[in-house]
Design a protein around this motif. Structure first.
Motif, PDB file in Angstrom:
ATOM      1  N   ASP A  99     -11.928 -19.120 -22.811  1.00 12.46           N
ATOM      2  CA  ASP A  99     -12.660 -18.088 -23.523  1.00 12.46           C
ATOM      3  C   ASP A  99     -11.781 -17.359 -24.536  1.00 12.46           C
ATOM      4  N   LEU A 100     -10.465 -17.504 -24.377  1.00 11.51           N
ATOM      5  CA  LEU A 100      -9.533 -16.934 -25.355  1.00 11.51           C
ATOM      6  C   LEU A 100      -9.245 -17.915 -26.482  1.00 11.51           C
ATOM      7  N   GLY A 101      -9.725 -19.162 -26.316  1.00 14.00           N
ATOM      8  CA  GLY A 101      -9.524 -20.182 -27.329  1.00 14.00           C
ATOM      9  C   GLY A 101      -8.184 -20.864 -27.271  1.00 14.00           C
ATOM     10  N   VAL A 102      -7.568 -20.877 -26.065  1.00 12.27           N
ATOM     11  CA  VAL A 102      -6.256 -21.490 -25.899  1.00 12.27           C
ATOM     12  C   VAL A 102      -6.276 -22.389 -24.660  1.00 12.27           C
ATOM     13  N   GLU A 103      -5.132 -23.020 -24.381  1.00 10.69           N
ATOM     14  CA  GLU A 103      -4.970 -23.853 -23.186  1.00 10.69           C
ATOM     15  C   GLU A 103      -4.093 -23.114 -22.171  1.00 10.69           C
ATOM     16  N   PRO A 104      -4.336 -23.315 -20.879  1.00  4.76           N
ATOM     17  CA  PRO A 104      -3.442 -22.710 -19.880  1.00  4.76           C
ATOM     18  C   PRO A 104      -2.137 -23.497 -19.764  1.00  4.76           C
ATOM     19  N   GLU A 105      -1.043 -22.781 -19.631  1.00  7.13           N
ATOM     20  CA  GLU A 105       0.260 -23.398 -19.380  1.00  7.13           C
ATOM     21  C   GLU A 105       0.785 -22.801 -18.084  1.00  7.13           C
ATOM     22  N   TYR A 106       0.953 -23.651 -17.063  1.00  3.69           N
ATOM     23  CA  TYR A 106       1.246 -23.151 -15.730  1.00  3.69           C
ATOM     24  C   TYR A 106       2.741 -23.111 -15.423  1.00  3.69           C
ATOM     25  N   THR A 107       3.123 -22.056 -14.718  1.00  2.78           N
ATOM     26  CA  THR A 107       4.458 -21.936 -14.146  1.00  2.78           C
ATOM     27  C   THR A 107       4.297 -21.801 -12.641  1.00  2.78           C
ATOM     28  N   SER A 108       4.897 -22.706 -11.894  1.00  2.71           N
ATOM     29  CA  SER A 108       4.877 -22.630 -10.435  1.00  2.71           C
ATOM     30  C   SER A 108       5.780 -21.484  -9.992  1.00  2.71           C
ATOM     31  N   VAL A 109       5.256 -20.631  -9.124  1.00  2.85           N
ATOM     32  CA  VAL A 109       5.989 -19.417  -8.763  1.00  2.85           C
ATOM     33  C   VAL A 109       6.103 -19.286  -7.248  1.00  2.85           C
ATOM     34  N   ASP A 110       7.247 -18.781  -6.779  1.00  2.00           N
ATOM     35  CA  ASP A 110       7.413 -18.416  -5.379  1.00  2.00           C
ATOM     36  C   ASP A 110       6.788 -17.042  -5.162  1.00  2.00           C
ATOM     37  N   PRO A 111       6.364 -16.718  -3.946  1.00  2.20           N
ATOM     38  CA  PRO A 111       5.724 -15.421  -3.717  1.00  2.20           C
ATOM     39  C   PRO A 111       6.564 -14.226  -4.172  1.00  2.20           C
ATOM     40  N   ALA A 112       7.871 -14.263  -3.916  1.00  2.33           N
ATOM     41  CA  ALA A 112       8.726 -13.120  -4.236  1.00  2.33           C
ATOM     42  C   ALA A 112       9.031 -12.978  -5.721  1.00  2.33           C
ATOM     43  N   ALA A 113       8.632 -13.954  -6.535  1.00  2.00           N
ATOM     44  CA  ALA A 113       8.935 -13.904  -7.965  1.00  2.00           C
ATOM     45  C   ALA A 113       7.728 -13.505  -8.814  1.00  2.00           C
ATOM     46  N   ARG A 114       6.632 -13.142  -8.180  1.00  4.07           N
ATOM     47  CA  ARG A 114       5.399 -12.893  -8.932  1.00  4.07           C
ATOM     48  C   ARG A 114       5.488 -11.682  -9.853  1.00  4.07           C
ATOM     49  N   VAL A 115       6.269 -10.682  -9.490  1.00  5.74           N
ATOM     50  CA  VAL A 115       6.496  -9.538 -10.369  1.00  5.74           C
ATOM     51  C   VAL A 115       7.501  -9.892 -11.450  1.00  5.74           C
ATOM     52  N   ASP A 116       8.575 -10.536 -11.053  1.00  4.34           N
ATOM     53  CA  ASP A 116       9.674 -10.832 -11.977  1.00  4.34           C
ATOM     54  C   ASP A 116       9.235 -11.708 -13.153  1.00  4.34           C
ATOM     55  N   VAL A 117       8.353 -12.663 -12.926  1.00  3.93           N
ATOM     56  CA  VAL A 117       7.938 -13.537 -14.028  1.00  3.93           C
ATOM     57  C   VAL A 117       7.150 -12.778 -15.080  1.00  3.93           C
ATOM     58  N   LEU A 118       6.546 -11.663 -14.676  1.00  4.89           N
ATOM     59  CA  LEU A 118       5.844 -10.818 -15.649  1.00  4.89           C
ATOM     60  C   LEU A 118       6.818  -9.908 -16.389  1.00  4.89           C
ATOM     61  N   SER A 119       7.695  -9.231 -15.653  1.00  7.55           N
ATOM     62  CA  SER A 119       8.619  -8.290 -16.286  1.00  7.55           C
ATOM     63  C   SER A 119       9.604  -8.995 -17.204  1.00  7.55           C
ATOM     64  N   SER A 120       9.931 -10.256 -16.912  1.00  2.15           N
ATOM     65  CA  SER A 120      10.840 -11.024 -17.768  1.00  2.15           C
ATOM     66  C   SER A 120      10.091 -11.803 -18.851  1.00  2.15           C
ATOM     67  N   ASN A 121       8.765 -11.631 -18.892  1.00  2.00           N
ATOM     68  CA  ASN A 121       7.915 -12.243 -19.916  1.00  2.00           C
ATOM     69  C   ASN A 121       7.933 -13.770 -19.872  1.00  2.00           C
TER      70      ASN A 121
END
Length: 300
Positions: A99-121
């Protein structure tokens, strides 16, 4: 979640035939993000250095919506035998990107890294069965919820754990950075915790009898027990009911507003119930009530 509804989930976990193979070890087809060795996990201080989030225009220009998902937590986020991401969270990610007109690009994440992957962009949004807590909400911005959940405990049928008192003096397996970690540390300090970075490793430890039981979301342990003979979910409803929601970097209002608008719009299409039928119903079966799990349009 009413006791009668929980009972239906338990019967579904036992009665429905194995319709999905829970993957104990997977090779993700996208990047992987793990918590740094000195990190406290997403319940503690984020280990990453905060970087400005991408704007909606930047996301559209790149043609990619970067999404953190699990690769080893079927039926919510996993990699199938063809190397493709599948699951309840992934279906939502695909629609948000479309709906945004793009494709999803996935990053596999461990539970403890779910905040860090956002704060580090590293990603734009986390869609990894992310339970909303006050602690996490101080570090990320949560969108409207799309699921509700309790904690559950799975154990061998030969030595079932049927109430939390049974765990005192025993070893409970958990994944770092999950809500089970602070819940047991705060409320049941006599329970010895054995912690793992990845869900696959945690479940392998349970199968190898390195611990007496494992705790995480009740929706997930019920699915896992159904797919793995010899194990049972003796505790199906532990702690307070919580919600699961997408998360974006703190202050990324434009993306947050877009996701909230999408969730409200999708609710009018009954999107999340359709997602349930596609990804979760084959696991829980017809005896399970989707209304015990699904939040439609952000309203539980």
């Amino acid at each position: 979640m009413a006791a009668k509804s929980v009972s239906r989930l338990v019967r579904a976990a036992v009665a429905v035939g194995a319709s999905i193979v829970m993957m104990a070890s997977v090779a993700a087809c996208g990047p992987s993000a793990s918590a740094p060795s000195d990190a406290k996990g997403d319940e503690g201080k984020s280990a990453g250095t905060s970087q400005s989030a991408r704007s909606l225009d930047a996301i559209k220009k790149s043609g990619k919506l970067k999404v953190a998902v699990f690769s080893d937590k079927a039926p919510f986020g996993y990699v199938d035998k063809d190397g493709k991401y599948q699951g309840y969270d992934v279906v939502l990610a695909e629609r948000l990107a479309k709906d945004l007109g793009v494709e999803p690009e996935y990053t596999s994440v461990d539970p403890a890294a779910r905040v860090d992957v956002l704060s580090s962009n590293k990603v734009d949004v986390t869609l990894a069965n992310f339970t909303v807590t006050d602690e996490r909400a101080r570090k990320v911005d949560f969108a409207k919820p799309y699921m509700k959940v309790f904690l559950g405990v799975v154990s061998p049928e030969s030595a079932p754990i049927q109430n939390v008192e049974d765990l005192e003096g025993k070893t409970l397996i958990i994944a770092k950075g999950t809500t089970a970690e602070p819940f047991f540390e705060k409320n049941y300090p006599k329970v010895k915790l054995q912690k793992y970075d990845q869900y696959a490793d945690a479940y392998s430890a349970l199968q190898d009898h390195r611990g007496d039981a494992l705790s995480t979301d009740n929706t997930e342990v019920l699915a896992w027990a159904k797919a793995n003979k010899g194990f049972t979910v003796g505790i199906t409803k532990l702690g307070d009911e919580a919600t699961i929601a997408p998360a974006v970097q703190k202050g990324n209002k434009a993306l947050l507003d877009y996701i909230n608008e999408e969730i409200a719009k999708l609710g009018k299409e009954n999107f999340f119930h359709k997602d349930y039928e596609k990804t979760l119903a084959p696991v829980y079966g017809e005896a399970a009530n989707p209304d015990d799990i699904v939040i439609e349009g952000g309203v539980g």
